[in-house]
Design an enzyme around this catalytic site. Structure first.
Site, PDB file in Angstrom:
ATOM      1  N   ALA A  65       5.869 -24.797  10.043  1.00 51.56           N
ATOM      2  CA  ALA A  65       6.987 -25.192   9.341  1.00 51.56           C
ATOM      3  C   ALA A  65       8.187 -24.653   9.378  1.00 51.56           C
ATOM      4  CB  ALA A  65       6.795 -24.718   7.865  1.00 51.56           C
ATOM      5  N   GLY A 110       2.024 -24.185   9.829  1.00 50.63           N
ATOM      6  CA  GLY A 110       2.106 -25.347   9.271  1.00 50.63           C
ATOM      7  C   GLY A 110       1.374 -26.511  10.302  1.00 50.63           C
ATOM      8  N   GLU A 113      -2.187 -26.266  10.201  1.00 52.09           N
ATOM      9  CA  GLU A 113      -2.606 -26.775   8.852  1.00 52.09           C
ATOM     10  C   GLU A 113      -2.742 -28.144   9.197  1.00 52.09           C
ATOM     11  OE1 GLU A 113       0.171 -24.369   6.328  1.00 52.09           O
ATOM     12  OE2 GLU A 113      -1.451 -24.348   5.105  1.00 52.09           O
ATOM     13  N   GLU A 133       1.368 -16.517   8.930  1.00 50.08           N
ATOM     14  CA  GLU A 133       2.260 -16.782   8.068  1.00 50.08           C
ATOM     15  C   GLU A 133       2.845 -15.376   7.328  1.00 50.08           C
ATOM     16  OE1 GLU A 133       0.358 -19.182   8.398  1.00 50.08           O
ATOM     17  OE2 GLU A 133       1.241 -21.091   7.607  1.00 50.08           O
TER      18      GLU A 133
HETATM   19  N1  DAK Z   1      10.464 -22.795  12.911  1.00 49.75           N
HETATM   20  C1  DAK Z   1      11.780 -23.094  13.405  1.00 49.75           C
HETATM   21  N2  DAK Z   1      12.111 -22.800  14.873  1.00 49.75           N
HETATM   22  C2  DAK Z   1      11.003 -22.416  15.569  1.00 49.75           C
HETATM   23  C3  DAK Z   1       9.826 -22.400  15.229  1.00 49.75           C
HETATM   24  C4  DAK Z   1       9.430 -22.620  13.644  1.00 49.75           C
HETATM   25  N3  DAK Z   1       8.280 -22.188  13.210  1.00 49.75           N
HETATM   26  N4  DAK Z   1       9.081 -22.095  16.400  1.00 49.75           N
HETATM   27  C5  DAK Z   1       9.841 -22.039  17.230  1.00 49.75           C
HETATM   28  N5  DAK Z   1      11.115 -22.331  16.809  1.00 49.75           N
HETATM   29  C6  DAK Z   1      12.186 -22.328  17.736  1.00 49.75           C
HETATM   30  C7  DAK Z   1      12.688 -21.014  18.274  1.00 49.75           C
HETATM   31  O1  DAK Z   1      13.516 -20.582  17.114  1.00 49.75           O
HETATM   32  C8  DAK Z   1      13.494 -21.672  19.547  1.00 49.75           C
HETATM   33  O2  DAK Z   1      14.848 -22.219  19.059  1.00 49.75           O
HETATM   34  P1  DAK Z   1      16.261 -21.713  20.026  1.00 49.75           P
HETATM   35  O3  DAK Z   1      16.346 -20.048  19.828  1.00 49.75           O
HETATM   36  O4  DAK Z   1      15.886 -22.427  21.256  1.00 49.75           O
HETATM   37  O5  DAK Z   1      17.051 -22.435  19.197  1.00 49.75           O
HETATM   38  C9  DAK Z   1      12.710 -22.692  20.189  1.00 49.75           C
HETATM   39  O6  DAK Z   1      11.900 -23.121  19.062  1.00 49.75           O
HETATM   40  C10 DAK Z   1      11.725 -22.252  21.187  1.00 49.75           C
HETATM   41  O7  DAK Z   1      11.041 -20.783  20.663  1.00 49.75           O
HETATM   42  P2  DAK Z   1      10.833 -19.703  21.402  1.00 49.75           P
HETATM   43  O8  DAK Z   1      12.167 -19.461  22.129  1.00 49.75           O
HETATM   44  O9  DAK Z   1      10.606 -18.833  20.310  1.00 49.75           O
HETATM   45  O10 DAK Z   1       9.561 -20.012  22.486  1.00 49.75           O
HETATM   46  P3  DAK Z   1       8.604 -19.035  23.038  1.00 49.75           P
HETATM   47  O11 DAK Z   1       7.808 -19.997  24.115  1.00 49.75           O
HETATM   48  O12 DAK Z   1       9.244 -17.749  23.622  1.00 49.75           O
HETATM   49  O13 DAK Z   1       7.606 -18.717  21.834  1.00 49.75           O
HETATM   50  C11 DAK Z   1       6.138 -19.208  19.930  1.00 49.75           C
HETATM   51  C12 DAK Z   1       6.941 -19.759  21.350  1.00 49.75           C
HETATM   52  C13 DAK Z   1       5.596 -20.440  19.307  1.00 49.75           C
HETATM   53  C14 DAK Z   1       5.189 -18.054  20.450  1.00 49.75           C
HETATM   54  C15 DAK Z   1       7.319 -18.361  19.231  1.00 49.75           C
HETATM   55  O14 DAK Z   1       8.422 -19.785  19.101  1.00 49.75           O
HETATM   56  C16 DAK Z   1       6.924 -18.468  17.668  1.00 49.75           C
HETATM   57  O15 DAK Z   1       6.406 -17.455  17.397  1.00 49.75           O
HETATM   58  N6  DAK Z   1       7.118 -19.450  16.602  1.00 49.75           N
HETATM   59  C17 DAK Z   1       6.930 -19.180  15.195  1.00 49.75           C
HETATM   60  C18 DAK Z   1       5.529 -19.406  15.140  1.00 49.75           C
HETATM   61  C19 DAK Z   1       5.470 -19.163  13.528  1.00 49.75           C
HETATM   62  O16 DAK Z   1       5.482 -18.204  12.903  1.00 49.75           O
HETATM   63  N7  DAK Z   1       4.792 -20.151  12.916  1.00 49.75           N
HETATM   64  C20 DAK Z   1       4.555 -20.150  11.402  1.00 49.75           C
HETATM   65  C21 DAK Z   1       5.735 -20.732  10.783  1.00 49.75           C
HETATM   66  S1  DAK Z   1       5.461 -20.321   9.134  1.00 49.75           S
HETATM   67  C22 DAK Z   1       4.756 -22.591   2.249  1.00 49.75           C
HETATM   68  C23 DAK Z   1       4.628 -23.680   2.886  1.00 49.75           C
HETATM   69  C24 DAK Z   1       4.536 -23.873   4.330  1.00 49.75           C
HETATM   70  C25 DAK Z   1       4.340 -22.745   5.010  1.00 49.75           C
HETATM   71  C26 DAK Z   1       4.053 -21.419   4.262  1.00 49.75           C
HETATM   72  C27 DAK Z   1       4.291 -21.355   2.959  1.00 49.75           C
HETATM   73  N8  DAK Z   1       5.007 -22.481   0.992  1.00 49.75           N
HETATM   74  C28 DAK Z   1       6.145 -23.000   0.399  1.00 49.75           C
HETATM   75  C29 DAK Z   1       4.094 -21.652   0.128  1.00 49.75           C
HETATM   76  C30 DAK Z   1       4.132 -22.458   6.604  1.00 49.75           C
HETATM   77  C31 DAK Z   1       4.700 -21.653   7.145  1.00 49.75           C
HETATM   78  C32 DAK Z   1       4.729 -21.630   8.415  1.00 49.75           C
HETATM   79  O17 DAK Z   1       4.202 -22.697   9.240  1.00 49.75           O
END
Ligand code: DAK
Length: 256
Positions: A65, A110, A113, A133
């Protein structure tokens, strides 16, 4: 129709949807959910489409997400965002046609998911899966706590979701999260072959099968057998006669 977060394509009877916000690793934002629902509306009544493949643009399938959008949400907004996602993924899971995730890279949060809400997952050998998360102080909000446990068991689910650790495609294959791992260059070709194989089968049988397996899985075993029996007999008034006749006449079926 044109979209900002999606690229759409149709090859023969197969629809291919590419989630496309590569600058944010295809992170799921509100606009995506709006457009994705519009897209599902547009293909839902199209009898010419026999299967849907979902993949991601660039190096990610979907990195989760959109954290930038989520960070300013209050509890009420987070609840609405979660419900939109849950409803959308339930709708995806219950599509009449089979939906295959072609996982081309990071499938996190997400994004993982969304892949779990597809009927099955083909991945390339670089893909990474994870539900990180808890590292953001959250839990999965789009059905991942429930779907993964049903797919991969309680131990694998708690291991992945409590640690937030990423796993590679081979590990995902071992856990049953992914059904097949292929070379990166072959991902779409291989997934297309699988989709075409499905598209060549009796269309009513395919839709019925998906419904029976999914409904039965959520029911008690005896009820599942009843659902199977009812739906099996129903096919004797749709695809069954032509399929069996074609076999005995040593020809390809001419599905209606
Ligand atoms: N959201 C927004 N931007 C994201 C992103 C994300 N999930 N993942 C990556 N980006 C963006 C980065 O901020 C970066 O943007 P700039 O800095 O260039 O502007 C760009 O994409 C490239 O990312 P990286 O520079 O970080 O790329 P790397 O190759 O170095 O790293 C990575 C790739 C996938 C390991 C890293 O980007 C990363 O760790 N990303 C976050 C992964 C993550 O934590 N995903 C889970 C998201 S939380 C709920 C509803 C929904 C959810 C939960 C609760 N309720 C309301 C209860 C769902 C939650 C999630 O999905």
């Amino acid at each position: 129709m044109s979209y900002s977060t999606l690229k759409t394509k149709q090859e023969g009877e197969i629809a291919i949807l590419t989630i496309s916000r590569p600058e944010a690793l295809n992170a799921l934002n509100s606009l995506f959910f709006k457009e994705f629902n519009e897209y599902l509306d547009s293909i839902s009544n199209d009898k010419a489409i026999k299967a849907l493949i979902i993949t991601g643009d660039g190096k990610a399938f979907i990195a989760g997400a959109d954290i930038a959008e989520m960070q300013n949400m209050n509890k009420k907004e987070a609840s609405a965002f979660s419900k939109t996602g849950q409803n959308t993924f339930m709708r995806l899971e219950n599509m009449n046609i089979p939906v295959i995730a072609a996982v081309n890279g990071y499938a996190l949060g997400g994004g993982c998911e969304l892949a779990l809400a597809c009927d099955f997952r083909i991945s390339n050998n670089f893909a990474k899966f994870g539900l990180p998360e808890v590292s953001l102080g959250l839990i999965p909000g789009y059905g991942g706590t429930q779907r993964l446990a049903r797919l991969a068991g309680l131990g694998n689910t708690l291991f992945l979701q409590l640690t937030g650790q990423m796993i590679d495609a081979q590990e995902a294959l071992r856990m049953g999260i992914v059904q097949k791992v292929v070379d990166a260059a072959e991902l779409i070709n291989e997934t297309m072959k699988i989709a075409q194989k499905i598209a060549s089968q009796g269309p009513n049988a395919i839709q019925t099968l998906k419904k029976v397996v999914r409904k039965g899985y959520q029911s008690e075993l005896n009820i599942g057998y009843d659902i199977e029996s009812d739906e099996f007999s129903g096919l004797f008034e749709s695809d069954g006669p032509e399929g069996m006749k074609a076999f005995l006449e040593k020809r390809k079926p001419n599905w209606k």
